[in-house]
Design a protein around this motif. Structure first.
Motif, PDB file in Angstrom:
ATOM      1  N   VAL A  55       0.839  -1.209   0.000  1.00  0.00           N
ATOM      2  CA  VAL A  55       0.000   0.000   0.000  1.00  0.00           C
ATOM      3  C   VAL A  55       0.871   1.254   0.000  1.00  0.00           C
ATOM      4  CG1 VAL A  55      -1.641   1.324   1.382  1.00  0.00           C
ATOM      5  CG2 VAL A  55      -2.009  -1.103   1.014  1.00  0.00           C
ATOM      6  N   THR A  59       0.938   4.047  -2.995  1.00  0.00           N
ATOM      7  CA  THR A  59       0.695   5.453  -2.675  1.00  0.00           C
ATOM      8  C   THR A  59       1.833   6.336  -3.176  1.00  0.00           C
ATOM      9  OG1 THR A  59      -0.542   4.776  -0.715  1.00  0.00           O
ATOM     10  CG2 THR A  59       0.193   7.065  -0.808  1.00  0.00           C
ATOM     11  N   THR A  62       1.726   6.550  -7.008  1.00  0.00           N
ATOM     12  CA  THR A  62       0.640   7.427  -7.430  1.00  0.00           C
ATOM     13  C   THR A  62       1.010   8.889  -7.226  1.00  0.00           C
ATOM     14  OG1 THR A  62      -0.939   5.723  -6.794  1.00  0.00           O
ATOM     15  CG2 THR A  62      -1.802   7.925  -7.104  1.00  0.00           C
TER      16      THR A  62
END
Length: 88
Positions: A55, A59, A62
């Motif tokens: 995760v 993140t 992105t």
């Protein structure tokens, strides 16, 4: 600044400050690396840590792509909407 706005800012800052850090009971249940940051029991197994790392990587990727596409304009037309925010 009027009194209402000051009261709202005060409430938001107090709420965010108390929500950002874990309470004493949760700090006792957390592993060392997440002791002060999260509520609850924290990751229980190696698979949980694997999911947390994935995760975090998604993140970060992105965020990097959003900055790349925000600042590196691919459109060359002078009338494109992105060019309204940047000046030559």
């Amino acid at each position: 600044m009027d009194k209402r706005a000051k009261n709202k800012m005060c409430f938001v800052s107090i709420f965010l400050t108390s929500a950002l850090f874990a309470c004493d009971a949760c700090q006792l249940q957390q592993p060392k690396i997440t002791k002060n940051f999260t509520h609850g029991t924290g990751p229980q197994s190696d698979w949980d840590w694997f999911i947390v790392v994935i995760v975090i990587l998604i993140t970060l990727w992105t965020f990097i792509l959003s900055l790349k596409y925000l600042f590196k304009l691919g459109e060359k037309e002078s009338g494109h909407i992105k060019n309204l925010f940047y000046s030559d």
